[in-house]
Scaffold this active site. Structure first.
Site, short mmCIF file in Angstrom:
data_model
loop_
_atom_site.label_atom_id
_atom_site.label_comp_id
_atom_site.label_asym_id
_atom_site.label_seq_id
_atom_site.Cartn_x
_atom_site.Cartn_y
_atom_site.Cartn_z
N CYS A 36 0.86 -1.18 0.00
CA CYS A 36 0.00 0.00 0.00
C CYS A 36 0.89 1.23 0.00
CB CYS A 36 -0.85 -0.06 1.26
SG CYS A 36 -1.70 1.44 1.66
O1 NMN Z 1 -2.48 -1.67 5.27
P1 NMN Z 1 -2.31 -0.26 5.68
O2 NMN Z 1 -0.90 0.17 5.68
O3 NMN Z 1 -3.01 0.06 6.96
O4 NMN Z 1 -3.02 0.65 4.56
C1 NMN Z 1 -4.36 0.44 4.20
C2 NMN Z 1 -5.20 1.67 4.43
O5 NMN Z 1 -4.78 2.72 3.56
C3 NMN Z 1 -6.65 1.42 4.10
O6 NMN Z 1 -7.40 1.05 5.22
C4 NMN Z 1 -7.14 2.75 3.54
O7 NMN Z 1 -7.70 3.56 4.55
C5 NMN Z 1 -5.91 3.41 3.03
N1 NMN Z 1 -5.93 3.35 1.55
C6 NMN Z 1 -6.78 4.16 0.88
C7 NMN Z 1 -6.84 4.11 -0.50
C8 NMN Z 1 -7.79 4.97 -1.23
O8 NMN Z 1 -8.46 5.76 -0.68
N2 NMN Z 1 -7.87 4.81 -2.52
C9 NMN Z 1 -6.02 3.25 -1.19
C10 NMN Z 1 -5.16 2.44 -0.48
C11 NMN Z 1 -5.12 2.50 0.91
#
Ligand code: NMN
Length: 276
Positions: free
Chosen positions: A175
């Site tokens: 991510c």
């Molecule tokens: O696995 P971690 O590092 O916690 O990252 C995941 C979080 O990052 C998700 O829960 C989300 O809130 C955020 N995220 C958001 C998007 C988006 O809004 N497109 C994309 C990827 C991760």
């Protein structure tokens, strides 16, 4: 309820009906499966775009380029400087939207220049239950998430990828490195590099699923629960390394690795209005 075979067939029909597609390719499980299926249906009419980003590891960029090249898919490399946009560097929940807006509008420009009528991404059903303010940008920019359209979940994609010999079928989810910072903590190259180096070190030590969450001078490390005991055995070298990278205090999160831990402190109403 569709069977997995039916879903996969439906995906094939959607893809073959598109003629020519540009795919946002990260080298992760989902977009690798998508790339493979698109190649099966459309042959040379598939372009994999790999983005060199300030918020993702260089190793991931290199891995994605290699993977697509090994598959014999045409690859286009492009670069994004997210941190030059203050709305992204501010690292608020809306920053996800601005990052994705930058990505999809870039992909749309490339698609238009190069004559690809469709821009596809590798979003899947599981992504719908997550807090993802960035989804709105996909919809606004008209990109298509065909794995979602076919109703596919992670487990199913891993299974089909294994059958198709897609080499990354078992890769942990990665991510944007922005997810390591609390909302409202401004990010810059140095801080991003600090968590990135710390995580690369831990991955090499054997903690494949890991997040180093940045709380100013404190590192809150998340590893999977089954690895916490092993983590404690190696605590001294971990402590030393992270201090050398600039943290003053190094801690382990007793809840273990879970995705989205920075969202846990957001007000509930905000999570609900911005989900999906
Ligand atoms: O696995 P971690 O590092 O916690 O990252 C995941 C979080 O990052 C998700 O829960 C989300 O809130 C955020 N995220 C958001 C998007 C988006 O809004 N497109 C994309 C990827 C991760």
């Amino acid at each position: 309820n569709k069977t997995l075979n039916e879903k996969n067939e439906q995906l094939g029909e959607i893809l073959s009906g598109m003629g020519r597609v540009l795919i946002a390719f990260s080298g992760g499980v989902d977009s690798s499966f998508l790339l493979k299926r698109a190649q099966q249906e459309l042959g040379d009419d598939v372009l994999a775009v790999v983005v060199a980003s300030e918020l993702f590891r260089n190793e991931e960029f290199d891995g994605a380029v290699k993977l697509a090249e090994n598959m014999g898919v045409r690859v286009l490399k492009t670069e994004m400087k997210e941190l030059e946009n203050p709305a992204i560097a501010a690292n608020t929940p809306e920053s996800w939207y601005h990052s994705k807006k930058m990505l999809y509008s870039r992909l749309n420009n490339l698609a238009e220049e190069m004559g690809y009528p469709y821009v596809l991404d590798g979003m899947i059903m599981d992504d719908m239950d997550d807090f993802r303010p960035g989804l709105k940008a996909r919809t606004e920019e008209g990109a298509r998430s065909v794995l979602q359209e076919a109703g596919m979940y992670k487990q199913e994609i891993r299974e089909l990828s294994k059958q198709l010999d897609v080499p990354v079928w078992n890769k942990p989810a990665s991510c944007s490195l922005a997810s390591r910072f609390p909302y409202g903590t401004k990010i810059n190259r140095e801080k991003v590099s600090q968590v990135n180096e710390a995580e690369l070190f831990l991955i090499k030590l054997g903690f494949e699923m890991v997040r180093v969450r940045y709380h100013e001078n404190v590192a809150r490390i998340e590893v999977t629960e089954d690895k916490i005991a092993d983590f404690l055995v190696k605590r001294e070298q971990i402590q030393m390394k992270l201090v050398s990278l600039g943290f003053d205090y190094v801690s382990v999160d007793l809840k273990g690795y879970r995705t989205g831990s920075m969202n846990e402190v957001l007000p509930k109403e905000q999570m609900e209005t911005e989900i999906g």
